[in-house]
Design an enzyme around this catalytic site. Sequence first.
Site, PDB file in Angstrom:
ATOM      1  N   LYS A 209      44.279  44.087  46.695  1.00 16.73           N
ATOM      2  CA  LYS A 209      44.729  44.542  48.015  1.00 16.73           C
ATOM      3  C   LYS A 209      44.426  43.502  49.087  1.00 16.73           C
ATOM      4  O   LYS A 209      45.275  43.159  49.908  1.00 16.73           O
ATOM      5  CB  LYS A 209      44.084  45.876  48.368  1.00 16.73           C
ATOM      6  CG  LYS A 209      44.573  46.460  49.695  1.00 16.73           C
ATOM      7  CD  LYS A 209      43.731  47.638  50.164  1.00 16.73           C
ATOM      8  CE  LYS A 209      43.861  48.834  49.268  1.00 16.73           C
ATOM      9  NZ  LYS A 209      43.179  50.028  49.829  1.00 16.73           N
ATOM     10  N   GLU A 215      36.452  38.418  41.373  1.00 17.22           N
ATOM     11  CA  GLU A 215      36.782  38.310  39.952  1.00 17.22           C
ATOM     12  C   GLU A 215      38.269  38.026  39.751  1.00 17.22           C
ATOM     13  O   GLU A 215      38.658  37.182  38.928  1.00 17.22           O
ATOM     14  CB  GLU A 215      36.406  39.604  39.215  1.00 17.22           C
ATOM     15  CG  GLU A 215      34.927  39.937  39.236  1.00 17.22           C
ATOM     16  CD  GLU A 215      34.521  40.812  40.418  1.00 17.22           C
ATOM     17  OE1 GLU A 215      33.443  41.419  40.358  1.00 17.22           O
ATOM     18  OE2 GLU A 215      35.300  40.886  41.399  1.00 17.22           O
ATOM     19  N   GLY A 270      41.907  52.074  45.239  1.00 21.28           N
ATOM     20  CA  GLY A 270      42.173  51.367  44.001  1.00 21.28           C
ATOM     21  C   GLY A 270      42.269  52.273  42.791  1.00 21.28           C
ATOM     22  O   GLY A 270      43.151  52.120  41.945  1.00 21.28           O
ATOM     23  N   ARG A 271      41.376  53.263  42.701  1.00 18.44           N
ATOM     24  CA  ARG A 271      41.357  54.124  41.518  1.00 18.44           C
ATOM     25  C   ARG A 271      42.501  55.138  41.510  1.00 18.44           C
ATOM     26  O   ARG A 271      42.659  55.883  40.547  1.00 18.44           O
ATOM     27  CB  ARG A 271      40.009  54.829  41.408  1.00 18.44           C
ATOM     28  CG  ARG A 271      39.577  55.604  42.648  1.00 18.44           C
ATOM     29  CD  ARG A 271      38.092  55.962  42.551  1.00 18.44           C
ATOM     30  NE  ARG A 271      37.565  56.648  43.725  1.00 18.44           N
ATOM     31  CZ  ARG A 271      37.112  56.042  44.812  1.00 18.44           C
ATOM     32  NH1 ARG A 271      37.168  54.712  44.897  1.00 18.44           N
ATOM     33  NH2 ARG A 271      36.611  56.727  45.823  1.00 18.44           N
ATOM     34  N   GLU A 356      33.122  56.947  40.688  1.00 18.15           N
ATOM     35  CA  GLU A 356      33.219  56.183  41.929  1.00 18.15           C
ATOM     36  C   GLU A 356      33.549  57.105  43.098  1.00 18.15           C
ATOM     37  O   GLU A 356      33.140  56.852  44.234  1.00 18.15           O
ATOM     38  CB  GLU A 356      34.285  55.090  41.796  1.00 18.15           C
ATOM     39  CG  GLU A 356      34.241  54.052  42.920  1.00 18.15           C
ATOM     40  CD  GLU A 356      35.080  52.832  42.614  1.00 18.15           C
ATOM     41  OE1 GLU A 356      34.559  51.864  42.040  1.00 18.15           O
ATOM     42  OE2 GLU A 356      36.285  52.844  42.958  1.00 18.15           O
ATOM     43  N   HIS A 387      32.191  61.430  14.090  1.00 12.31           N
ATOM     44  CA  HIS A 387      31.329  60.726  13.154  1.00 12.31           C
ATOM     45  C   HIS A 387      30.313  59.855  13.886  1.00 12.31           C
ATOM     46  O   HIS A 387      29.735  58.943  13.291  1.00 12.31           O
ATOM     47  CB  HIS A 387      32.180  59.883  12.208  1.00 12.31           C
ATOM     48  CG  HIS A 387      33.106  60.700  11.363  1.00 12.31           C
ATOM     49  ND1 HIS A 387      32.749  61.208  10.131  1.00 12.31           N
ATOM     50  CD2 HIS A 387      34.366  61.148  11.595  1.00 12.31           C
ATOM     51  CE1 HIS A 387      33.750  61.898   9.630  1.00 12.31           C
ATOM     52  NE2 HIS A 387      34.744  61.889  10.494  1.00 12.31           N
ATOM     53  N   LYS A 515      28.528  43.329  45.660  1.00  5.31           N
ATOM     54  CA  LYS A 515      29.366  42.207  46.084  1.00  5.31           C
ATOM     55  C   LYS A 515      28.631  41.357  47.116  1.00  5.31           C
ATOM     56  O   LYS A 515      28.647  40.120  47.057  1.00  5.31           O
ATOM     57  CB  LYS A 515      30.682  42.713  46.675  1.00  5.31           C
ATOM     58  CG  LYS A 515      31.592  43.415  45.684  1.00  5.31           C
ATOM     59  CD  LYS A 515      32.859  43.893  46.396  1.00  5.31           C
ATOM     60  CE  LYS A 515      33.774  44.666  45.468  1.00  5.31           C
ATOM     61  NZ  LYS A 515      34.973  45.163  46.170  1.00  5.31           N
TER      62      LYS A 515
END
Length: 552
Positions: A209, A215, A270-271, A356, A387, A515
């Site tokens: 954005k 990253e 974002g999510r 979040e 399992h 950050k």
Amino acid sequence: MATSTALTSRPEWQALKQQRSELQSVPMTRLFEQDPERAQRYFAEGAGLSLDYSKNRITDQTLEALFSLARACDLEGRRDALLSGAPVNITEQRPALHTALRNPGNTRILVDGVNVVAEVQRTLDHMQRFVDSVVNGARKGYSGKPFTDLVSIGIGGSYLGPKLATEALQPYWNQKIQCHYVANIDGTDIHETLSRVNPETTLVLIQSKSFRTMETLENGKVAREWFLSQGGTETDIADHFLAVTANVSAAEAFGIDARNVFPMWDWVGGRYSLWSAIGLPIAFSVGMDNFRALLAGAHAMDEHFRTAPLEQNLPTLMALLSVWYNNFWGADTHAILPYDHYLRSLPEHLQQLDMESNGKRVTQEGSALDYESGPVIWGGVGSNGQHAYHQLIHQGTRLIPADFIIPLQSHNPVANHHANLFANCLSQSQAMMAGKSLDTAKAELLADGLSEEEAEKLAPHKVIPGNKPSNTLIMDRVTPETVGALIALYEHRTFVQGAIWNLDSFDQWGVELGKQLGNRIMPRLTGTGDSSTDSDSSTDHLIALFRSAQRP
């Protein structure tokens, strides 16, 4: 800091505490025995999904108390505020209008005087033209070859949501464009991805954005250098690189043609962004018709959430049950167990969505909570988990509610595999609910030929206490519509939980601190910063070790 007692002092909260006390020693098996219609009554449907919530430690009185709590917390008013574009992100004074991204375009939702629905429709049309031109081969790479691959570079919501939807819709892939995802700042991620694609036939999509996400930009720079070192030119970047961002000037400075920049808006977190141009990898994989069908499924769930009475409202039911176990039964975690290989990334996406959003410690007014907020979300493909970690669910000391998710029909009906899969799903939820008593365990051992003494000794190890709650979500088949509805269901479930807990579910300040500190540490690692920067001895020592390891 002041502590908020507004929620826990409500009479509805106290009524639920009383319900918890009354149900403490009541097995769910007895509730089923007492009510032959329980499974039919505790069943709800909406937007192509069906929810069996009968295997929960609840009665009609419990549900009545939960709905009363929801109304006392003005859930319906908060829901209407969310859907209308009110600034429900309190700390940043923004709307959270991810629902506008899947609105069919026949309504108006104004943000600062602008009809955002019209903006969304223009962006979808832009996506349609671009995706179609790539998929049909009209748009080609710098050497004249058609595109075959897309490398999507993002992190968080720019990665998890699109990756989930792309995997979930594999039966609908057009086989023209292969999508690859890069998120990790570990250089291995971008290195291994780029080693599998041809720069002549690869599009690179940078998703940020702000166009400042560390990253994402670092991986984008590596992709840029790779492209230039493999035969591409600075001019060719304009044709091979795309961006989804609100910072068009930064994308252009990177070398991306403004015509290849797709918008992001402050009113989309974002999510919650896979429904926007962030979903371009989905559209490249399955085509815009199926992407629009994904949006339509999510919109159908939005309408269900908006119009269905609370008593039949899927997101509300699931959220209130989560509050019930989280706040009254001490359930610290919640398991998401999809019994479908295509939905294997759903738990990972829901981790970000839920944790979040509701991993908060103060109310919207800034007062400290005197109750627990969001649980830890985890899980994985159900049949594999049987399992592995299902052992903890069945016989561990913790109460772990679970959501079982399974389609009635498989895209790949191999032999009796789907019947076996469905049997596994039902048996696990039944075992969680019914368990196995000491007497039953002992009787089974005796029937197997063990002596009385041997059976007496081994039986306690085979006891499964049961009374572990679960929901079962089903759909006819995993399709663009049902995947859209499923993801939107959990988005609204997360919002309802936050509304009950009086949280701001749309900010994420905890993410920002890491950050900030990372920006201070990075120059010290590279030797370009002040080594006297105030820090702690552990961090200082680890920085020294890193720098020593980098010396030739």
